[in-house]
Write a protein that holds these residues in place. Structure first.
Motif, short mmCIF file in Angstrom:
data_model
loop_
_atom_site.label_atom_id
_atom_site.label_comp_id
_atom_site.label_asym_id
_atom_site.label_seq_id
_atom_site.Cartn_x
_atom_site.Cartn_y
_atom_site.Cartn_z
N LYS A 348 0.88 -1.08 -0.06
CA LYS A 348 0.04 -0.05 -0.10
C LYS A 348 0.66 1.20 -0.14
O LYS A 348 1.95 1.10 0.74
N LEU A 349 0.59 2.15 -0.64
CA LEU A 349 0.82 3.57 -0.67
C LEU A 349 -0.23 4.57 -0.22
O LEU A 349 -1.29 4.47 -0.50
N ASN A 350 0.32 5.65 0.41
CA ASN A 350 -0.57 6.45 0.86
C ASN A 350 -0.89 7.82 0.18
O ASN A 350 0.28 8.48 -0.39
N LEU A 351 -2.12 8.23 -0.09
CA LEU A 351 -2.31 9.68 -0.79
C LEU A 351 -2.53 10.61 0.06
O LEU A 351 -3.42 10.68 1.05
N LYS A 352 -1.43 11.78 -0.10
CA LYS A 352 -1.76 12.92 0.98
C LYS A 352 -1.25 14.03 0.03
O LYS A 352 -0.44 14.23 -0.86
N VAL A 353 -2.26 15.04 -0.13
CA VAL A 353 -2.09 16.26 -1.09
C VAL A 353 -2.08 17.70 -0.24
O VAL A 353 -2.97 17.80 0.65
N GLY A 354 -0.95 18.37 -0.49
CA GLY A 354 -0.99 19.64 0.33
C GLY A 354 -0.48 20.81 -0.70
O GLY A 354 -0.27 20.51 -1.88
N LEU A 355 -0.55 21.86 -0.22
CA LEU A 355 -0.07 23.20 -0.91
C LEU A 355 1.04 23.34 -0.78
O LEU A 355 1.93 22.98 0.03
N LEU A 356 1.97 23.72 -1.89
CA LEU A 356 3.11 24.24 -1.90
C LEU A 356 3.58 25.16 -0.87
O LEU A 356 2.76 26.16 -0.65
N LYS A 357 4.54 25.05 -0.13
CA LYS A 357 4.75 26.00 1.03
C LYS A 357 5.62 27.36 0.66
O LYS A 357 5.91 28.16 1.69
N ARG A 358 5.99 27.35 -0.58
CA ARG A 358 6.60 28.87 -1.12
C ARG A 358 5.72 29.98 -0.97
O ARG A 358 4.46 29.86 -1.00
#
Length: 358
Positions: A348-358
């Motif tokens: 299994k691989l985990n899906l996690k999505v975030g905004l770029l921090k720049r």
């Protein structure tokens, strides 16, 4: 004695006060820059004593709620938001209340730095229009730690079937015991060196699988290949991952659909819009609008950019260019090793999505 709170908590209050001070918000473009200003009629926020509305007047903020009906100078909110902003910039983790801020909060009867809501919104903004219906927003701050757009834990896992060769239990244990700086990738590479293959299977959670099918019946495979590519190619930016899968074409669709219609970009944008406005892995998603109608992003210099359903295309373009896949905690999210299920082994691989921090 001054109290302390996290950067995330202070960031939400700072953004809230800045909106009231300016009386408007900057609509962002796809590249994360200000496109134009949108005047604000009022901001609605959940406080300890119920729902309050903060009406923007010429020089004052008129606060109306179940137990309050008062006027405050708009410039005072600007002074306090600047004090909080400077404290945020200079602090490492916990932020101590700047001098004078606690007294101002007492005057306003604000006791929670973060609004407590059931619908996951941080505040609602009513812009000047015929209906003037308030839109729910979530606040993300690049000064403090940002919550991910999608952090579904175990429910957001993607299953890959281990094929090619059947490993005996000691080999499986050896693979799962491998610990390195990049152990998920190294375990997948070890499986391949030993003659195994890792083939996409499906989203692990039934509800999340159905939610992804609402984007497209083949979307679980598409997002699964993007997550796998993140590890193999060390690419996290979503727009770059889309470019890679366009060349790989995991769904085996016609080139015309890819090049002329922008199939892969379109599907990923629809997914990003869905998770930004309320889709969660473990909760049934039916495609209907949620209470979250947009996001407010506070940059490191304190600038706040607004993206909402009022300009859906710009919102989608921004998300494609300014999001990344992230790596969750292996133990907490329960992924990154071979696991037996119905006499077959899955990785299994985990899906996690975030905004770029720049």
């Amino acid at each position: 004695m001054a109290f302390t709170a996290t950067k995330r908590e202070w960031s939400e209050l700072c953004a809230f006060f800045q909106l009231l001070s300016h009386g408007s918000v900057q609509a962002g473009n796809a590249n994360g820059q200000c496109a134009y200003e949108i005047p604000i009629a009022y901001v609605q926020r959940e406080e300890h004593d119920g729902t309050r509305r903060y009406y923007v007047e010429d020089n004052e903020i008129h606060i109306k709620g179940e137990s309050i009906d008062r006027h405050f100078l708009r410039e005072d909110f600007g002074v306090v938001s600047n004090l909080i902003l400077e404290a945020l910039k200079s602090a490492d983790s916990e932020v101590e209340s700047p001098e004078g801020v606690e007294e101002f909060l007492d005057e306003l009867s604000i006791f929670n730095l973060e609004a407590k809501t059931e619908d996951r919104t941080d505040l609602h903004i009513a812009f000047y229009s015929k209906q003037m219906q308030p839109i729910g927003f979530r606040i993300y701050s690049r000064i403090g730690g940002m919550n991910p757009l999608l952090d579904g834990g175990r429910a957001a896992n993607i299953k890959f079937e281990q094929k090619g060769i059947r490993f005996p239990s000691p080999t499986v244990n050896k693979i799962n015991a491998l610990e390195t700086d990049n152990e998920v990738l190294d375990r997948m590479l070890m499986i391949e060196r030993l003659g195994g293959e890792i083939k996409f299977n499906d989203a692990a959670d039934k509800i999340f699988r159905s939610n992804l099918h609402m984007i497209d019946l083949h979307f679980p495979r598409l997002i699964g290949e993007m997550v796998r590519t993140m590890y193999y190619d060390n690419v996290t930016k979503v727009s770059e991952l889309v470019d890679i899968v366009k060349e790989q074409n995991p769904l085996k669709i016609k080139d015309e659909l890819i090049r002329k219609h922008g199939y892969y970009e379109h599907k990923v944008k629809e997914f990003l819009l869905a998770i930004a406005t309320g889709m969660r892995p473990a909760k049934l998603y039916n495609g209907k609008e949620s209470s979250i109608g947009g996001i407010l992003i506070m940059n490191a210099d304190g600038q706040i950019l607004c993206y909402s359903k009022l300009d859906r295309q710009t919102f989608a373009d921004f998300l494609l260019l300014n999001t990344r896949l992230e790596k969750g905690n292996l133990q907490k999210d329960h992924y990154g090793y071979l696991e037996r299920e119905n006499n077959l082994f899955y990785f299994k691989l985990n899906l996690k999505v975030g905004l770029l921090k720049r």
